[in-house]
Design an enzyme around this catalytic site. Structure first.
Site, PDB file in Angstrom:
ATOM      1  N   LYS A  97       0.019   5.239   8.399  1.00 43.55           N
ATOM      2  CA  LYS A  97       0.675   5.549   7.109  1.00 43.55           C
ATOM      3  C   LYS A  97      -0.369   5.724   6.003  1.00 43.55           C
ATOM      4  O   LYS A  97      -0.290   6.649   5.191  1.00 43.55           O
ATOM      5  CB  LYS A  97       1.655   4.415   6.781  1.00 43.55           C
ATOM      6  CG  LYS A  97       2.306   4.424   5.427  1.00 43.55           C
ATOM      7  CD  LYS A  97       1.733   3.411   4.447  1.00 43.55           C
ATOM      8  CE  LYS A  97       1.700   1.982   4.888  1.00 43.55           C
ATOM      9  NZ  LYS A  97       1.098   1.061   3.931  1.00 43.55           N
ATOM     10  N   THR A 116       0.862  -1.183   0.000  1.00 38.02           N
ATOM     11  CA  THR A 116       0.000   0.000   0.000  1.00 38.02           C
ATOM     12  C   THR A 116       0.897   1.231   0.000  1.00 38.02           C
ATOM     13  O   THR A 116       1.533   1.544   1.018  1.00 38.02           O
ATOM     14  CB  THR A 116      -0.917   0.019   1.231  1.00 38.02           C
ATOM     15  OG1 THR A 116      -1.670  -1.205   1.264  1.00 38.02           O
ATOM     16  CG2 THR A 116      -1.882   1.197   1.167  1.00 38.02           C
ATOM     17  N   LYS A 123      -6.975   2.072  -3.189  1.00 44.34           N
ATOM     18  CA  LYS A 123      -6.620   1.414  -1.921  1.00 44.34           C
ATOM     19  C   LYS A 123      -6.537   2.448  -0.791  1.00 44.34           C
ATOM     20  O   LYS A 123      -6.958   2.181   0.345  1.00 44.34           O
ATOM     21  CB  LYS A 123      -5.278   0.673  -2.091  1.00 44.34           C
ATOM     22  CG  LYS A 123      -4.652   0.160  -0.807  1.00 44.34           C
ATOM     23  CD  LYS A 123      -5.503  -0.879  -0.099  1.00 44.34           C
ATOM     24  CE  LYS A 123      -4.880  -1.260   1.237  1.00 44.34           C
ATOM     25  NZ  LYS A 123      -5.780  -2.030   2.092  1.00 44.34           N
TER      26      LYS A 123
HETATM   27  P1  NAP Z   1       4.849  -5.946   7.932  1.00 45.54           P
HETATM   28  O1  NAP Z   1       4.519  -7.216   8.604  1.00 45.54           O
HETATM   29  O2  NAP Z   1       5.282  -4.779   8.727  1.00 45.54           O
HETATM   30  O3  NAP Z   1       5.937  -6.261   6.809  1.00 45.54           O
HETATM   31  C1  NAP Z   1       6.623  -5.229   6.160  1.00 45.54           C
HETATM   32  C2  NAP Z   1       7.633  -5.797   5.195  1.00 45.54           C
HETATM   33  O4  NAP Z   1       8.371  -4.709   4.606  1.00 45.54           O
HETATM   34  C3  NAP Z   1       8.669  -6.719   5.849  1.00 45.54           C
HETATM   35  O5  NAP Z   1       8.994  -7.729   4.941  1.00 45.54           O
HETATM   36  C4  NAP Z   1       9.839  -5.773   6.061  1.00 45.54           C
HETATM   37  O6  NAP Z   1      11.094  -6.392   6.164  1.00 45.54           O
HETATM   38  C5  NAP Z   1       9.761  -4.959   4.799  1.00 45.54           C
HETATM   39  N1  NAP Z   1      10.495  -3.706   4.898  1.00 45.54           N
HETATM   40  C6  NAP Z   1      10.239  -2.645   5.714  1.00 45.54           C
HETATM   41  N2  NAP Z   1      11.106  -1.655   5.495  1.00 45.54           N
HETATM   42  C7  NAP Z   1      11.968  -2.094   4.546  1.00 45.54           C
HETATM   43  C8  NAP Z   1      13.083  -1.528   3.887  1.00 45.54           C
HETATM   44  N3  NAP Z   1      13.501  -0.275   4.159  1.00 45.54           N
HETATM   45  N4  NAP Z   1      13.725  -2.262   2.952  1.00 45.54           N
HETATM   46  C9  NAP Z   1      13.314  -3.499   2.663  1.00 45.54           C
HETATM   47  N5  NAP Z   1      12.238  -4.110   3.235  1.00 45.54           N
HETATM   48  C10 NAP Z   1      11.577  -3.399   4.161  1.00 45.54           C
HETATM   49  O7  NAP Z   1       3.610  -5.409   7.061  1.00 45.54           O
HETATM   50  P2  NAP Z   1       2.381  -6.193   6.418  1.00 45.54           P
HETATM   51  O8  NAP Z   1       1.260  -6.168   7.376  1.00 45.54           O
HETATM   52  O9  NAP Z   1       2.847  -7.460   5.809  1.00 45.54           O
HETATM   53  O10 NAP Z   1       1.993  -5.143   5.266  1.00 45.54           O
HETATM   54  C11 NAP Z   1       2.709  -5.052   4.063  1.00 45.54           C
HETATM   55  C12 NAP Z   1       1.995  -4.038   3.178  1.00 45.54           C
HETATM   56  O11 NAP Z   1       0.656  -4.474   2.943  1.00 45.54           O
HETATM   57  C13 NAP Z   1       1.880  -2.637   3.792  1.00 45.54           C
HETATM   58  O12 NAP Z   1       1.983  -1.694   2.764  1.00 45.54           O
HETATM   59  C14 NAP Z   1       0.492  -2.645   4.394  1.00 45.54           C
HETATM   60  O13 NAP Z   1      -0.039  -1.338   4.512  1.00 45.54           O
HETATM   61  C15 NAP Z   1      -0.264  -3.488   3.387  1.00 45.54           C
HETATM   62  N6  NAP Z   1      -1.439  -4.202   3.889  1.00 45.54           N
HETATM   63  C16 NAP Z   1      -1.398  -4.822   5.103  1.00 45.54           C
HETATM   64  C17 NAP Z   1      -2.526  -5.495   5.554  1.00 45.54           C
HETATM   65  C18 NAP Z   1      -2.559  -6.183   6.897  1.00 45.54           C
HETATM   66  O14 NAP Z   1      -3.684  -6.479   7.363  1.00 45.54           O
HETATM   67  N7  NAP Z   1      -1.442  -6.482   7.533  1.00 45.54           N
HETATM   68  C19 NAP Z   1      -3.666  -5.555   4.757  1.00 45.54           C
HETATM   69  C20 NAP Z   1      -3.656  -4.938   3.506  1.00 45.54           C
HETATM   70  C21 NAP Z   1      -2.528  -4.271   3.074  1.00 45.54           C
HETATM   71  P3  NAP Z   1      11.652  -6.910   7.591  1.00 45.54           P
HETATM   72  O15 NAP Z   1      11.000  -8.233   7.811  1.00 45.54           O
HETATM   73  O16 NAP Z   1      13.113  -6.970   7.429  1.00 45.54           O
HETATM   74  O17 NAP Z   1      11.232  -5.887   8.617  1.00 45.54           O
END
Ligand code: NAP
Length: 294
Positions: A239, A96, A171
């Site tokens: 965010k 997102t 989104k």
């Molecule tokens: P998350 O668990 O916080 O995972 C974030 C990912 O991004 C991890 O793989 C992290 O790596 C990586 N990352 C962060 N900073 C980085 C950097 N500077 N360089 C390289 N990799 C980096 O988040 P999530 O819940 O999976 O969400 C991922 C995306 O989907 C977000 O944009 C979120 O808004 C969206 N989303 C989430 C949900 C939900 O319910 N969770 C639903 C819809 C959409 P590390 O493991 O090394 O930290």
């Protein structure tokens, strides 16, 4: 069998990549913190040391990353995606992010002769695990058509919305609504508890009427159980509100409700709630959750 790449093994990326593997596809993965890829490697995926190597290995690379900064770092760092994209390759940005960042990535991918799709999702960890996400797509239509099977593995519904930026904006609209609803929901639950009413009665009442929503059911259950385990981390909701407000600036649309919700989510950082579930906003509103100042 296709050879896919997957970058980002966070809360969402891990189950999404797992589903591609389970469907019998070959998978090459990279995550900044390698240990989070362990379940994928046990299930047969290959880990490589850089995003660039993922793109070299795979026909189509998906990414599911935290925010615009992460998406840009993965694409434009010296060992980033852009270094390896070429004709015959494709990149699908599922994080997102704002339409401007998505366009910057998309233009750079397409300028190197590869195909690009932005494909953010609606749905959280349970829907990612079940392959029941709703996937909003924009960009190269031929890639959208070619990815029909993969999109059906990851989600229960997918839509093509047009040029790059359209899906990212859509989104943000979805999550603007979610953030505003969550803020109001937590505020009401706090009020009713303080007024001596049973929050479960409130959930039963709205669940039986026109306000019934899976989000209220799922998040209400977590709030009542005081379960802050992250499914959708609070920092990502903040965010998304921030990015939606930026879009409001671009289009000169006043968004006072989203702005108020954003302030509440920003304040939740002061309670150390950013890595907890979005529903932990309740803790920062509820008198019992507030830390004494003196
Ligand atoms: P998350 O668990 O916080 O995972 C974030 C990912 O991004 C991890 O793989 C992290 O790596 C990586 N990352 C962060 N900073 C980085 C950097 N500077 N360089 C390289 N990799 C980096 O988040 P999530 O819940 O999976 O969400 C991922 C995306 O989907 C977000 O944009 C979120 O808004 C969206 N989303 C989430 C949900 C939900 O319910 N969770 C639903 C819809 C959409 P590390 O493991 O090394 O930290």
């Amino acid at each position: 069998m296709a050879h896919y790449g997957f970058i980002g093994s966070g809360l969402m990326g891990l189950p999404m990549a797992t589903n591609l593997l389970k469907a019998g596809h070959q998978l090459t993965v990279w995550n900044r913190s390698k240990e989070k890829c362990a379940p994928l490697l046990e299930a047969g995926a290959t880990f490589v040391d850089t995003p660039l190597e993922v793109v070299i290995a795979a026909e189509v690379t998906f990414s599911m990353l935290a925010d615009p900064q992460a998406a840009l770092a993965v694409c434009f760092s010296p060992s980033g995606v852009i270094q390896a994209v070429a004709p015959g390759k494709a990149y699908v940005e599922m994080s997102t992010i704002d339409p401007e960042t998505s366009s910057k990535i998309g233009i750079s991918i397409q300028a190197r002769g590869a195909l690009f799709l932005e494909a953010p999702v609606s749905g959280s960890v349970p829907q990612a695990e079940a392959g029941e996400l709703v996937i909003m797509c924009a960009g190269d239509h031929e890639l959208y058509v070619a990815l029909e099977e993969a999109l059906n593995i990851l989600g229960k519904k997918h839509l093509y919305l047009g040029e790059v930026g359209a899906a990212a904006s859509m989104k943000l609209g979805v999550n603007q609504l979610m953030g505003s609803m969550m803020a109001s929901f937590c505020e009401v639950l706090t009020l009713l508890e303080e007024a001596g009413l049973d929050a479960q009665d409130f959930l039963d009442i709205i669940g039986a009427g026109a306000l019934a929503a899976p989000m209220f059911t799922a998040k209400g259950k977590k709030i009542l159980a005081r379960d802050r385990t992250p499914q959708f981390p609070l920092k990502h909701q903040q965010k998304d509100l921030r990015l939606a407000l930026q879009l409001g600036d671009v289009h000169r649309v006043p968004m006072p409700v989203a702005a108020a919700a954003n302030e509440l989510f920003k304040r939740a950082y002061q309670y150390g709630l950013e890595d907890d579930d979005v529903s932990a906003l309740f803790v920062s509103l509820h008198p019992a959750g507030r830390k004494p100042i003196m």
